[in-house]
Enzyme design. Sequence first.
Site, PDB file in Angstrom:
ATOM      1  N   GLY A  13      -6.039  34.465  32.141  1.00 29.11           N
ATOM      2  CA  GLY A  13      -5.602  34.952  30.838  1.00 29.11           C
ATOM      3  C   GLY A  13      -5.458  33.790  29.862  1.00 29.11           C
ATOM      4  O   GLY A  13      -6.172  32.782  29.969  1.00 29.11           O
ATOM      5  N   ARG A  84       5.407  38.034  28.589  1.00 30.88           N
ATOM      6  CA  ARG A  84       6.484  38.746  27.890  1.00 30.88           C
ATOM      7  C   ARG A  84       5.970  39.458  26.643  1.00 30.88           C
ATOM      8  O   ARG A  84       5.157  38.919  25.914  1.00 30.88           O
ATOM      9  CB  ARG A  84       7.553  37.757  27.448  1.00 30.88           C
ATOM     10  CG  ARG A  84       8.663  37.621  28.448  1.00 30.88           C
ATOM     11  CD  ARG A  84       9.854  36.942  27.847  1.00 30.88           C
ATOM     12  NE  ARG A  84       9.536  35.628  27.298  1.00 30.88           N
ATOM     13  CZ  ARG A  84      10.362  34.928  26.542  1.00 30.88           C
ATOM     14  NH1 ARG A  84      11.537  35.413  26.226  1.00 30.88           N
ATOM     15  NH2 ARG A  84      10.021  33.735  26.107  1.00 30.88           N
ATOM     16  N   ARG A  90      12.502  37.207  30.018  1.00 29.90           N
ATOM     17  CA  ARG A  90      11.759  36.694  31.169  1.00 29.90           C
ATOM     18  C   ARG A  90      12.188  37.419  32.437  1.00 29.90           C
ATOM     19  O   ARG A  90      11.403  37.627  33.342  1.00 29.90           O
ATOM     20  CB  ARG A  90      12.008  35.194  31.335  1.00 29.90           C
ATOM     21  CG  ARG A  90      11.357  34.357  30.254  1.00 29.90           C
ATOM     22  CD  ARG A  90      11.394  32.887  30.644  1.00 29.90           C
ATOM     23  NE  ARG A  90      10.763  32.068  29.618  1.00 29.90           N
ATOM     24  CZ  ARG A  90      11.394  31.582  28.557  1.00 29.90           C
ATOM     25  NH1 ARG A  90      12.681  31.805  28.398  1.00 29.90           N
ATOM     26  NH2 ARG A  90      10.758  30.850  27.677  1.00 29.90           N
ATOM     27  N   THR A 121       3.832  31.156  36.082  1.00 24.76           N
ATOM     28  CA  THR A 121       4.265  32.537  35.837  1.00 24.76           C
ATOM     29  C   THR A 121       5.789  32.624  35.706  1.00 24.76           C
ATOM     30  O   THR A 121       6.526  32.000  36.471  1.00 24.76           O
ATOM     31  CB  THR A 121       3.803  33.432  37.015  1.00 24.76           C
ATOM     32  OG1 THR A 121       2.396  33.262  37.195  1.00 24.76           O
ATOM     33  CG2 THR A 121       4.111  34.891  36.744  1.00 24.76           C
ATOM     34  N   HIS A 177      14.327  27.261  33.030  1.00 24.90           N
ATOM     35  CA  HIS A 177      13.467  27.513  31.881  1.00 24.90           C
ATOM     36  C   HIS A 177      14.026  28.746  31.188  1.00 24.90           C
ATOM     37  O   HIS A 177      14.217  29.768  31.794  1.00 24.90           O
ATOM     38  CB  HIS A 177      12.045  27.780  32.375  1.00 24.90           C
ATOM     39  CG  HIS A 177      11.064  28.013  31.272  1.00 24.90           C
ATOM     40  ND1 HIS A 177      10.987  27.218  30.160  1.00 24.90           N
ATOM     41  CD2 HIS A 177      10.097  28.943  31.131  1.00 24.90           C
ATOM     42  CE1 HIS A 177      10.005  27.651  29.379  1.00 24.90           C
ATOM     43  NE2 HIS A 177       9.456  28.698  29.947  1.00 24.90           N
TER      44      HIS A 177
HETATM   45  N1  LIG Z   1       6.432  28.361  32.599  1.00 24.30           N
HETATM   46  C1  LIG Z   1       6.227  28.405  31.301  1.00 24.30           C
HETATM   47  O1  LIG Z   1       6.729  27.584  30.565  1.00 24.30           O
HETATM   48  C2  LIG Z   1       5.325  29.472  30.743  1.00 24.30           C
HETATM   49  C3  LIG Z   1       4.742  29.316  29.483  1.00 24.30           C
HETATM   50  C4  LIG Z   1       3.867  30.303  29.022  1.00 24.30           C
HETATM   51  C5  LIG Z   1       3.611  31.434  29.797  1.00 24.30           C
HETATM   52  N2  LIG Z   1       4.213  31.561  31.000  1.00 24.30           N
HETATM   53  C6  LIG Z   1       3.951  32.711  31.871  1.00 24.30           C
HETATM   54  O2  LIG Z   1       2.641  32.591  32.394  1.00 24.30           O
HETATM   55  C7  LIG Z   1       2.142  33.875  32.728  1.00 24.30           C
HETATM   56  C8  LIG Z   1       0.751  34.068  32.133  1.00 24.30           C
HETATM   57  O3  LIG Z   1       0.808  34.099  30.723  1.00 24.30           O
HETATM   58  P1  LIG Z   1      -0.519  34.412  29.863  1.00 24.30           P
HETATM   59  O4  LIG Z   1      -0.136  34.286  28.444  1.00 24.30           O
HETATM   60  O5  LIG Z   1      -1.645  33.640  30.398  1.00 24.30           O
HETATM   61  O6  LIG Z   1      -0.708  35.948  30.221  1.00 24.30           O
HETATM   62  P2  LIG Z   1      -2.091  36.757  30.211  1.00 24.30           P
HETATM   63  O7  LIG Z   1      -1.716  38.184  30.264  1.00 24.30           O
HETATM   64  O8  LIG Z   1      -2.968  36.286  29.112  1.00 24.30           O
HETATM   65  O9  LIG Z   1      -2.798  36.330  31.590  1.00 24.30           O
HETATM   66  C9  LIG Z   1      -2.325  36.724  32.832  1.00 24.30           C
HETATM   67  C10 LIG Z   1      -3.536  37.001  33.694  1.00 24.30           C
HETATM   68  O10 LIG Z   1      -3.091  37.256  35.031  1.00 24.30           O
HETATM   69  C11 LIG Z   1      -4.003  38.196  35.563  1.00 24.30           C
HETATM   70  N3  LIG Z   1      -3.445  38.818  36.754  1.00 24.30           N
HETATM   71  C12 LIG Z   1      -2.523  39.792  36.847  1.00 24.30           C
HETATM   72  N4  LIG Z   1      -2.313  40.111  38.126  1.00 24.30           N
HETATM   73  C13 LIG Z   1      -3.113  39.313  38.864  1.00 24.30           C
HETATM   74  C14 LIG Z   1      -3.360  39.166  40.246  1.00 24.30           C
HETATM   75  N5  LIG Z   1      -2.704  39.915  41.139  1.00 24.30           N
HETATM   76  N6  LIG Z   1      -4.260  38.253  40.651  1.00 24.30           N
HETATM   77  C15 LIG Z   1      -4.939  37.495  39.761  1.00 24.30           C
HETATM   78  N7  LIG Z   1      -4.744  37.581  38.449  1.00 24.30           N
HETATM   79  C16 LIG Z   1      -3.852  38.487  37.998  1.00 24.30           C
HETATM   80  C17 LIG Z   1      -4.219  39.181  34.433  1.00 24.30           C
HETATM   81  O11 LIG Z   1      -5.392  39.954  34.637  1.00 24.30           O
HETATM   82  C18 LIG Z   1      -4.324  38.234  33.249  1.00 24.30           C
HETATM   83  O12 LIG Z   1      -5.658  37.885  32.970  1.00 24.30           O
HETATM   84  C19 LIG Z   1       3.198  34.864  32.227  1.00 24.30           C
HETATM   85  O13 LIG Z   1       4.050  35.228  33.284  1.00 24.30           O
HETATM   86  C20 LIG Z   1       3.966  34.062  31.202  1.00 24.30           C
HETATM   87  O14 LIG Z   1       5.274  34.542  30.997  1.00 24.30           O
HETATM   88  C21 LIG Z   1       5.052  30.605  31.482  1.00 24.30           C
END
Ligand SMILES: NC(=O)c1ccc[n+]([C@@H]2O[C@H](COP(=O)([O-])OP(=O)(O)OC[C@H]3O[C@@H](n4cnc5c(N)ncnc54)[C@H](O)[C@@H]3O)[C@@H](O)[C@H]2O)c1
Length: 310
Positions: A13, A84, A90, A121, A177
Amino acid sequence: MAHRPKISVVGAGNVGATVAQYVVEKELGDVVLVDIIDGIPQGKALDLSQAGPVHGYDSRLVGSNGYDETADSDIVVITAGLARKPGMTRDDLLFKNAEIVGGVVDQVAARSRGAILILVTNPLDAMVQLAWKRSGFAPERVIGMAGVLDSARFRTFIAQELQVSVENVTAFVLGGHGDSMVPLPRYSTVAGIPITDLLPPDRIQALVTRTANGGAEIVALLKSGSAYYAPGASTVEMIEAILKDKKKILPCAAYLDGQYGVAGLYVGVPVKLGGAGVEQIIEIKLTTTEETAFQKSVAAVRELVEKLKL
Ligand SMILES: NC(=O)c1ccc[n+]([C@@H]2O[C@H](COP(=O)([O-])OP(=O)(O)OC[C@H]3O[C@@H](n4cnc5c(N)ncnc54)[C@H](O)[C@@H]3O)[C@@H](O)[C@H]2O)c1
């Protein structure tokens, strides 16, 4: 023959694709992108490959809906899950993402026994604890990305406030976080000068508050989805520190085994990141106020982790 590092990114994603982009732009290694959606990882991998001639990188990119291509990865970044939505905390994500991350860890850990896992994640601190348990890996090889991002946000705001280069600004954050994150202004500096010498307390507090709400500010602007450029860049700084064995001090979610008075829990602290993963936890003495805020943050992380009944 020289070994080209292999970096697998699960979840193609916004964050995952950005990680892949920055990894190849820095030529840190070859990338395998994995996602459950058919065509997305394949399409993004192909598209990014075709930017290679323009940017001048030879990294190989492969997209897949399975895990066999990830075998023998040096690093596996896990971004799979739900992001989110506005108004969603979160913590709302906890159970859904625990299911997704647990399944992903089973797949990658079976194929890359020697890899270092970087969890992205959310809710981050709980997901990294889950990944550590589920993988059976040594704690120094399972690390959470959050502090690099939180401190990058704080650095951005400090640089804007003082009209100085972001390169001159370092920032120090501790804790989980999210809203309970603990920035330490006395260890946040501009060219070595603590910001407490440069800004009045109310201005510092305003920057600290904006940093703690940094993720929500972007979610509110984007309306669908959450931040990904800075999260991607922050993850790649960790990947680079590991692959180049830089021994770089970065704030990461790391397993505490008595440090900071915390045992058996992943919490954000400064660590030395190198080829072996977390090579050292950097412990500093906290003031009473900082200690109180840190313990509050630890309690919030513990509460979340306990809900998972690991
Ligand atoms: N730690 C941090 O500081 C931080 C910062 C930004 C985002 N995040 C987190 O990172 C995660 C991803 O964010 P994003 O903006 O890329 O979201 P996004 O929705 O763009 O991408 C997530 C991807 O995961 C895929 N996915 C879902 N289930 C799956 C599975 N079982 N196997 C493989 N792929 C799967 C989805 O198809 C999607 O393409 C979220 O949980 C977000 O909250 C964390």
